[in-house]
Design a protein around this motif. Structure first.
Motif, mmCIF file in Angstrom:
data_model
loop_
_atom_site.group_PDB
_atom_site.id
_atom_site.type_symbol
_atom_site.label_atom_id
_atom_site.label_comp_id
_atom_site.label_asym_id
_atom_site.label_seq_id
_atom_site.Cartn_x
_atom_site.Cartn_y
_atom_site.Cartn_z
ATOM 1 N N GLU A 178 5.997 5.035 -32.435
ATOM 2 C CA GLU A 178 5.560 5.723 -31.195
ATOM 3 C C GLU A 178 5.844 4.455 -29.962
ATOM 4 O OE1 GLU A 178 1.730 8.755 -32.056
ATOM 5 O OE2 GLU A 178 1.550 6.507 -32.418
ATOM 6 N N LEU A 181 9.704 4.702 -29.509
ATOM 7 C CA LEU A 181 10.126 5.918 -28.829
ATOM 8 C C LEU A 181 9.847 5.680 -27.457
ATOM 9 C CD1 LEU A 181 9.024 8.919 -31.055
ATOM 10 C CD2 LEU A 181 11.413 8.015 -30.792
ATOM 11 N N THR A 182 8.768 5.228 -27.054
ATOM 12 C CA THR A 182 8.369 4.879 -25.525
ATOM 13 C C THR A 182 9.480 3.868 -24.833
ATOM 14 O OG1 THR A 182 5.930 5.287 -26.075
ATOM 15 C CG2 THR A 182 6.336 3.966 -24.023
ATOM 16 N N ILE A 216 17.422 6.019 -34.244
ATOM 17 C CA ILE A 216 17.209 6.100 -32.730
ATOM 18 C C ILE A 216 16.905 4.552 -32.434
ATOM 19 C CG2 ILE A 216 15.128 6.753 -31.393
ATOM 20 C CD1 ILE A 216 14.603 8.796 -33.470
ATOM 21 N N VAL A 218 12.415 3.384 -25.789
ATOM 22 C CA VAL A 218 13.731 4.184 -25.651
ATOM 23 C C VAL A 218 13.814 5.201 -24.533
ATOM 24 C CG1 VAL A 218 15.312 5.861 -26.685
ATOM 25 C CG2 VAL A 218 14.324 4.072 -27.844
ATOM 26 N N ASP A 219 12.624 6.140 -24.397
ATOM 27 C CA ASP A 219 12.358 6.896 -23.259
ATOM 28 C C ASP A 219 12.256 6.504 -22.001
ATOM 29 O OD1 ASP A 219 12.764 9.068 -25.446
ATOM 30 O OD2 ASP A 219 10.185 9.145 -25.465
ATOM 31 N N SER A 220 11.667 5.089 -21.916
ATOM 32 C CA SER A 220 11.521 4.667 -20.408
ATOM 33 C C SER A 220 12.869 4.063 -19.924
ATOM 34 C CB SER A 220 10.173 3.538 -20.576
ATOM 35 O OG SER A 220 10.470 2.359 -21.313
ATOM 36 N N GLY A 221 13.647 3.840 -20.963
ATOM 37 C CA GLY A 221 14.922 3.144 -20.501
ATOM 38 C C GLY A 221 14.685 1.443 -20.610
#
Length: 122
Positions: free
Chosen positions: A105, A108-109, A26, A111-114
């Motif tokens: 975590e 991941l934040t 990831i 990645v998720d936020s761009g």
């Protein structure tokens, strides 16, 4: 691939959870840690870990995201009063605030936020 890991409980659990599916990266995390004891007089009360953490993606040309993290662990035999003193010092004197998320975590934040685009180049 977990099939190539040395025999262990982690390997067995990973193989069970993944079934026949491959693991997918990831994001990457690189960390440089500086360690220092914290004293109250002549007594060691905690270990301070200052980490420089870089989040990135293997296939991305985007710059890596860098953060600093401070972790403090009480030494065996130290109590609630020592912890309260440390928390007060870090929050009131140094203006630090607790981070409730793990490095995973936080990655991941990103990645998720761009903020950490992990698209494959090609």
């Amino acid at each position: 691939p977990p099939q190539e890991w040395p025999p262990s409980r982690v390997r067995d659990l990973t193989l069970t959870l993944c079934a026949d599916q491959p693991l997918v990266r990831i994001f990457d995390v690189e960390q440089i840690r500086h360690i220092s004891p914290l004293y109250a007089g002549d007594r060691t009360v905690a270990q301070l870990n200052l980490d420089r953490v870089e989040f990135g993606c293997q296939h991305s040309r985007s710059p890596r995201e860098t953060t600093l993290a401070l972790e403090v662990g009480l030494q065996t035999g130290c109590g609630e009063g020592d912890l309260e003193t440390l928390v007060a010092e870090l929050e009131e004197t140094w203006g630090l605030v607790p981070e409730g998320r793990s490095k995973f975590e936080r990655g991941l934040t990103l990645v998720d936020s761009g903020a950490l685009p992990c698209e494959e180049s090609g």
